[in-house]
Design a protein around this motif. Structure first.
Motif, PDB file in Angstrom:
ATOM      1  N   SER B   7     -13.331  14.331   7.877  1.00 51.19           N
ATOM      2  CA  SER B   7     -12.058  13.785   7.382  1.00 51.19           C
ATOM      3  C   SER B   7     -10.971  14.032   8.411  1.00 51.19           C
ATOM      4  N   LYS B   9      -8.048  13.250  10.841  1.00 49.89           N
ATOM      5  CA  LYS B   9      -6.950  12.307  10.617  1.00 49.89           C
ATOM      6  C   LYS B   9      -7.002  11.220  11.672  1.00 49.89           C
ATOM      7  N   ILE B  16      -5.000   3.864   3.587  1.00 48.65           N
ATOM      8  CA  ILE B  16      -5.728   5.079   3.231  1.00 48.65           C
ATOM      9  C   ILE B  16      -6.384   4.904   1.876  1.00 48.65           C
ATOM     10  N   PRO B  41      -1.541   4.719   5.470  1.00 49.22           N
ATOM     11  CA  PRO B  41      -1.685   6.097   5.972  1.00 49.22           C
ATOM     12  C   PRO B  41      -0.311   6.701   6.203  1.00 49.22           C
ATOM     13  N   LYS B  76      -9.764   5.107   3.064  1.00 46.79           N
ATOM     14  CA  LYS B  76      -9.816   4.976   4.524  1.00 46.79           C
ATOM     15  C   LYS B  76     -10.558   3.717   4.930  1.00 46.79           C
ATOM     16  N   GLY B  93     -11.435  14.356   1.149  1.00 45.32           N
ATOM     17  CA  GLY B  93     -10.054  14.532   1.554  1.00 45.32           C
ATOM     18  C   GLY B  93      -9.062  13.924   0.576  1.00 45.32           C
ATOM     19  N   ASP B 178      -6.317  14.331   3.062  1.00 47.53           N
ATOM     20  CA  ASP B 178      -5.589  13.249   3.717  1.00 47.53           C
ATOM     21  C   ASP B 178      -4.682  12.567   2.703  1.00 47.53           C
ATOM     22  N   HIS B 208       0.819  14.033   5.460  1.00 48.22           N
ATOM     23  CA  HIS B 208      -0.207  13.632   4.488  1.00 48.22           C
ATOM     24  C   HIS B 208       0.258  12.352   3.799  1.00 48.22           C
ATOM     25  N   SER B 209      -0.713  11.601   3.276  1.00 52.51           N
ATOM     26  CA  SER B 209      -0.349  10.505   2.377  1.00 52.51           C
ATOM     27  C   SER B 209      -0.235  11.095   0.975  1.00 52.51           C
TER      28      SER B 209
END
Lengths: 389, 257, 546
Positions: B7, B9, B16, B41, B76, B93, B178, B208-209
């Protein structure tokens, strides 16, 4: 700063068990392992300090029950899985041992058949069923003591935990499991002696089961097994895995969303617990001299749960203490006041759940904490570990 | 036992999180009705909507707790979330904070964070796990972020409601996801705590999202981010808070009924 | 009814006797041959005696067959003798008048050979075919059906022609068909007989046909028509088998529904306490047990104080058992369970403790042995639906009772204010409380209702099971299985669960035996719960999860 101490979770042990309780417990076990045989062998029978042989076997039986209680505590106290069928694993371990002891009888049975146990001769069977193969060998039988409960627990747990059967549903199906096994073992066709079970054992590893020496030996084995079970359980519960188990108990879906495969953790601890229960059963049988299907009865399994509840679930030695106390009470009162025992046992269930939800050990820990608070202020609001920068 | 998916980035994904036409129904009641939603993202998104709009169900679908009857959910770009369970998705994530703060109450704050530490969550690893210095440092860092350094050895159950909310956010940070899904982070908080929380979330969203579900409009305003309004299981409106608040349909839904 | 029948029979007997005296002259003549030495004469005499059609002839022939017919040497008279001290107690065979004690030396047994034995049996069958007692005629017809002597064809035909009793006609038709099949003059006759037989469905016809089939197959050189007959008999057998299988299924379904009703009765109270309230009541079985003991007490009270009402004690016991068990339930809820809401596992342990106490309490008062609760007259007996299918009345009653209890509960839950309050408290306790519902009272009443229904189940179970302190233990696991299988919180689920478990059990039993069937059902449920952890009729959605 040093956080390595948190690995042992000092705060956890303060709340759910007395500090150092484990070491004290192992010490007591060790002393018992030394004192009981010594007093049985060396102290003259007339003395107050003499432990008669029947008492040695009785204590040995309690120790095997204590190991069973430990196994239930491991899953219930720490992981929140209330098994009402743990008696089944105990009984399976017991039957594996019983089959070995049966084969040791050889031609000394009533029918004098060197290859077949009496009950098979009685049923007009001509040869040993395939699943009895190898049980005349001690190592094979001992492997089975571990494998049979372990595999059953694995299969059962694999289905149940993956399907996320939890709470009372799980309790009910574990109860159904042991009930089904009981019905099965009652059948003569199963080849485990039906109603009467396995009994009339003569010797174990060549030692006469009736002799004082063998009984002392079995007692010492029970002490060792309990200590071993305690150490394993203690290692598991003190590890990070133990904290994951408690996390599952307290907030299962949080644990899942934290990335732990809850079903595998449950399966792991369930299998370990079943194996411990199986070992307990194997120790129980030679000391009691019989194993029959009533060990599978749901009532037996529920009784184990109350031992743990009385002692204090979530504390390992609480479970041991509970098993010892309740069984001592049972032996005493079924002799002295047989009518009253069921009232007392029933009352114990009600009393414990209503007034002692944490059991003797947990409740006394709370009292001790309260007393300490009076001296030092409320511990629950003051960190036990004061951060140093 | 659990293989942790990579995971790292890698911000080259178009999105995302990608939901398209997701529907879920319980006994005939449509909790989600062809819901579509895309999170970029690094984006922070606020989601609002009246009770029963499907906010929590949406989170259930993303985290693998509920399987959608139809529709696509991708993480993702190409990881199909409908094929995996909660633990796997967590390890992919995606971190989730529940509506009702859920922490391990009988364990210390420190242990709560330790349990959430990113890493192999297999049984044997856990059984023989020992904390490294880097791990302790990481825990101390997060304790600092969530302002609970002084409480490290408290039992989580003894924390105040707001502190439990923070601890849970801290546990999410330990997972280093993430994407964070944060369900009603300021419910039951004082004004001061609410303000601190919005600061905290803004800080987190820097790397982070984040998807935040909240009722508190002041809090949403403080987040200063794009807002999606859910109603009866699908998106009603999307845009800045001001735009959304002036949308006639949104006004009808909130006031008109 | 029985008294009328008895007096009727007595009247018949008197009629017989007068008749016997009237025709005895004929009989004396016909029986002369029996005094002879040669078997040929005796054989002729047997036929002659039978041909008189005299009621006395049956007695004579039966005595002959049983070796009890003697010749009194002193006066060369036929007598029937029964061994007694100092010789034989004798009666005149023809007239039936008592003679008294005859010394052993004075009597000579009338000997018969095997051939005669067969003949006598056949003739006896023919004679009783004309008896005035329909039960005897029925018996005779069935005897002929089994033995099928050729000589019986003519008597059977005439008997059938004059038969008026609707219950005897089918038996005679069957017997005649069996005779035709074996001794019929033409193939067409045999085929017709076969047709009649194949339409019947009972195990006896089946064994007759298969016997016939094997003897036909044993023929050395079967002729064309015989070959055809073989095929026809085979077809007939198949037809009967199908019918028997069908009846078997009906019987199994009935047995299954019956078992299912028992399970339903035992489980339905649990469906309320467990399903609606989320309380695991391990003492539920004891509520059933207390209901059964209430029935016993009511019965004993009736026996001692109002014997006339003994037959209706069971009916009186239903409301009483509901009240007694219901009050027990309310007591348990108020004293223990209300402190344990939201902690299902603790409730489980506490109620288990209560169950131990209640069992021991009943043991202390009533003793550990089984108590006898008798079935009232109106519940004993069976209902013969058709050949090979009989249903007992008490089983039928239990099915109806279970249905009534279910209906009552559904009405209470759906149609009464209490039911509404109950559902409100189940769904949202705080909200219900703030609406002015006394939640504590509703809890107690709900638990009381569940326990009371268990008590009513106890009344029914006292009819089919032993009333002992362990009665409840036997049902508790099954009850939980039913509720869990059917889906918690759903009475219809409980109904479907109970019936499907009962029927599955009964269908497995013939192949596996009762115990193994039960084990298999348990294992099946354990596996089923893995697939549907919330049961058959589970609610889906978020509300359930919390």
């Amino acid at each position: 700063m040093d956080f390595s101490s948190t690995k042992k979770g000092p705060f956890v042990s303060l709340v759910t068990g007395l500090p150092g309780g484990g070491k004290t417990f192992l010490g007591i076990l060790l002393v018992a392992a030394l004192l009981v045989p010594l007093s049985n062998l060396l102290v003259p029978e007339s003395s107050f300090f003499h432990v008669p042989t029947y008492m040695v076997s009785l204590l040995g039986k309690y120790l095997s029950f204590a190991l069973l209680a430990l196994s239930v505590d491991l899953i219930w106290g720490y992981c929140g899985i209330l098994s009402l069928g743990h008696g089944a694993f105990f009984a399976l371990g017991g039957y594996a041992m019983g089959m070995y002891l049966m084969r040791q009888i050889g031609d000394r049975g009533v029918y004098g058949n060197p290859d077949l146990p009496d009950f098979m001769v009685f049923l007009n069977w001509t040869e040993l069923p395939w699943y009895w193969t190898g049980f005349d060998m001690f190592p094979v039988a001992m492997t089975m003591v571990i494998l049979v409960p372990g595999i059953l627990a694995f299969i059962f747990g694999w289905f149940a935990f993956r399907a996320r059967v939890t709470g009372v549903y799980l309790s009910i199906i574990t109860q159904a499991m042991t009930y089904a096994l009981m019905l099965a073992f009652f059948r003569n066709d199963m080849g485990f002696g039906g109603n009467n079970g396995l009994t009339d054992f003569k010797e174990i590893l060549g030692f006469d089961l009736q002799s004082d020496g063998t009984r002392l030996g079995l007692f010492v084995c029970s002490v060792i097994a309990l200590a071993f079970g305690y150490l394993i359980s203690s290692f598991i519960t003190q590890s990070k895995l133990g904290r994951v188990l408690i996390a599952i108990r307290d907030a299962e879906s949080r644990t899942r969303f934290s990335g732990y495969r809850v079903e595998y953790y449950k399966l792991f601890v369930f299998v370990v617990s079943a194996v411990l229960a199986g070992i307990a059963g194997a120790l129980y049988v030679p000391q009691v001299g019989i194993i029959n299907p009533s060990e599978f009865s749901p009532a037996q399994s529920i009784e184990v749960v109350i031992w743990v509840a009385v002692g204090g679930r979530g504390t390992l030695w609480g479970a041991v203490l509970g098993a010892m106390l309740v069984n001592w009470g049972k032996s005493y009162f079924t002799g002295a006041l047989p009518e009253a025992w069921l009232y007392m046992l029933g009352g114990l269930f009600v009393f414990t759940t209503l007034f002692l939800p944490k059991g003797i050990v947990g409740t006394s820990a709370i009292w001790i904490e309260k007393i300490k608070n009076r001296q030092t202020g409320p511990a629950s609001t003051i960190p036990a570990y004061v951060k140093e920068e | 036992m659990t293989s942790r998916p990579a995971s790292e980035k890698t911000p080259e994904f178009a999105s995302i999180l990608y939901l398209d036409g997701v529907s879920v129904s319980f006994d005939g009641f449509k909790a989600l009705n062809s819901l579509s939603l895309v999170i970029e993202p690094g984006e922070m998104r606020a989601i609002i909507g009246p009770n029963g709009a499907g906010k929590t169900t949406m989170m259930d679908v993303i985290t693998g707790k509920t399987r959608p009857d139809e529709g696509e959910v991708f993480f993702k770009g190409n990881i199909d979330l409908t094929k995996h369970d909660e633990a796997y998705i967590a390890n992919l994530g995606i971190g989730r904070k529940f509506q009702k703060p859920t922490v391990f109450e009988s364990q210390t704050v420190f242990n709560n964070l330790e349990l959430s530490l990113k890493g192999d969550k297999g049984i044997m690893t856990t059984l023989f796990a020992a904390l490294g210095d880097a791990d302790v440092a990481r825990i101390m860092e997060v304790l600092e972020i969530i302002r609970l350094s002084e409480r490290a050895n408290w039992l989580a159950g003894n924390l105040s409601h707001g502190q439990k909310q923070w601890l849970e956010i801290g546990m999410l940070l330990m997972q280093d996801p993430d994407l964070l899904l944060v369900d009603e982070p300021v419910a039951g908080m004082t004004d001061a705590e609410t303000e601190q929380t919005s600061d905290l979330l803004r800080k987190i969203s820097e790397n982070h999202s984040v998807v935040v579900v909240e009722h508190d409009m002041e809090f949403i305003r403080a987040l200063d981010t794009k807002v999606t309004v859910l109603h009866e299981g699908s998106v009603l409106a999307e845009g800045s808070l001001d735009v959304v608040q002036n949308n006639q349909r949104v006004i009808d839904v909130y006031l008109g009924r | 009814m029985r008294i009328i029948l008895k007096s009727f029979l007595a009247a018949l007997a008197i009629l017989f006797m007068t008749q016997a005296v009237a025709v005895s002259a004929d009989l004396t003549e016909a029986s002369q041959g029996l005094l002879a030495k040669g078997y040929k004469d005796k054989t002729a005499a047997v036929e002659a005696v039978a041909a008189t059609g005299d009621a006395r002839s049956v007695i004579i022939l039966e005595a002959l067959l049983g070796g009890k017919l003697f010749i009194q040497k002193s006066d060369n008279v036929l007598v029937i003798g029964v061994k007694a001290e100092g010789g034989y107690k004798t009666v005149n065979a023809i007239t039936g008048t008592e003679i008294g004690l005859t010394p052993k030396s004075d009597v000579k047994k009338v000997r018969i050979n095997n051939k005669m034995r067969g003949l006598i049996k056949g003739q006896l069958g023919g004679l009783t075919l004309l008896s005035d007692d329909p039960a005897l005629r029925m018996k005779a017809a069935n005897a002929v059906f089994i033995s099928r002597p050729k000589e019986m064809m003519a008597p059977m035909q005439s008997a059938l022609a004059s038969e008026t009793d609707p219950t005897v006609v089918p038996a005679m038709t069957r017997a005649l068909a069996a005779l035709e099949l074996r001794h019929g003059a033409t193939m067409a006759d045999k085929q017709a007989a076969l047709e009649i037989l194949s339409d019947l469905h009972d195990p006896q016809v089946k064994s007759l046909l298969s016997g016939e089939l094997s003897s036909l197959r044993a023929l050395q050189n079967p002729t064309g028509p015989e070959k055809e007959l073989i095929i026809a008999v085979q077809a007939g057998l198949t037809k009967i088998d199908e019918k028997l299988d069908f009846l078997n299924i009906i019987e199994n379904i009935f047995q299954g529904i019956s078992l299912g009703s028992v399970l339903l009765l035992a489980a339905i109270g649990l469906a309320i306490t467990f399903g609606v309230m989320g309380v695991i009541n391990m003492a539920h079985g004891e509520m059933v047990m207390i209901g059964a003991y209430t029935t016993y007490v009511v019965q004993e009270l009736c026996r001692n104080f109002a014997p006339g009402f003994l037959d209706y004690a069971l009916i009186a016991a239903v409301p009483l058992a509901f009240i007694v068990s219901g009050l027990c339930g309310v007591g348990i809820e108020r004293s223990v369970i209300r402190y344990l809401y939201g902690r299902p596992l603790e409730t489980l342990l506490a109620t288990w403790g209560i169950s131990l106490i209640l069992q021991q309490f009943v043991r202390t008062i009533f003793g550990p042995t089984n108590k006898e609760v008798s079935s009232p007259e109106w519940l004993s007996g069976t209902w013969e639906v058709t050949g090979g299918l009989a249903l007992t009345y008490n089983r039928i009653a239990i099915i109806l009772f279970a249905a009534a209890v279910l209906l009552m509960l559904v009405l209470i839950l759906k149609k009464t204010a209490f039911g509404l309050q109950m559902r409100a408290v189940t769904q949202n306790r705080q909200m219900a409380a703030s609406m002015g519902i006394r939640t504590g009272w509703v809890d107690a009443m709900t638990f009381g209702l569940g326990s009371g229904v268990a008590g009513m189940a106890g009344v029914a179970l006292s009819q089919i099971d032993n009333v002992s302190p362990n009665l409840g233990q036997a049902y508790i696991i099954d009850s939980f299985m039913v509720v869990v299988f059917g889906g918690v919180g759903n009475l219809w689920g409980t109904l479907v669960g109970a019936l499907s478990l009962g029927i599955t059990n009964k269908f497995l039993e013939p192949y596996t035996g009762a115990v193994l069937a039960k084990i298999l059902v348990l294992v099946a449920i354990i596996l089923f719960i893995q697939k549907r952890p919330r049961g058959l009729f589970a609610l889906k959605g978020r509300a359930v999860e919390s």
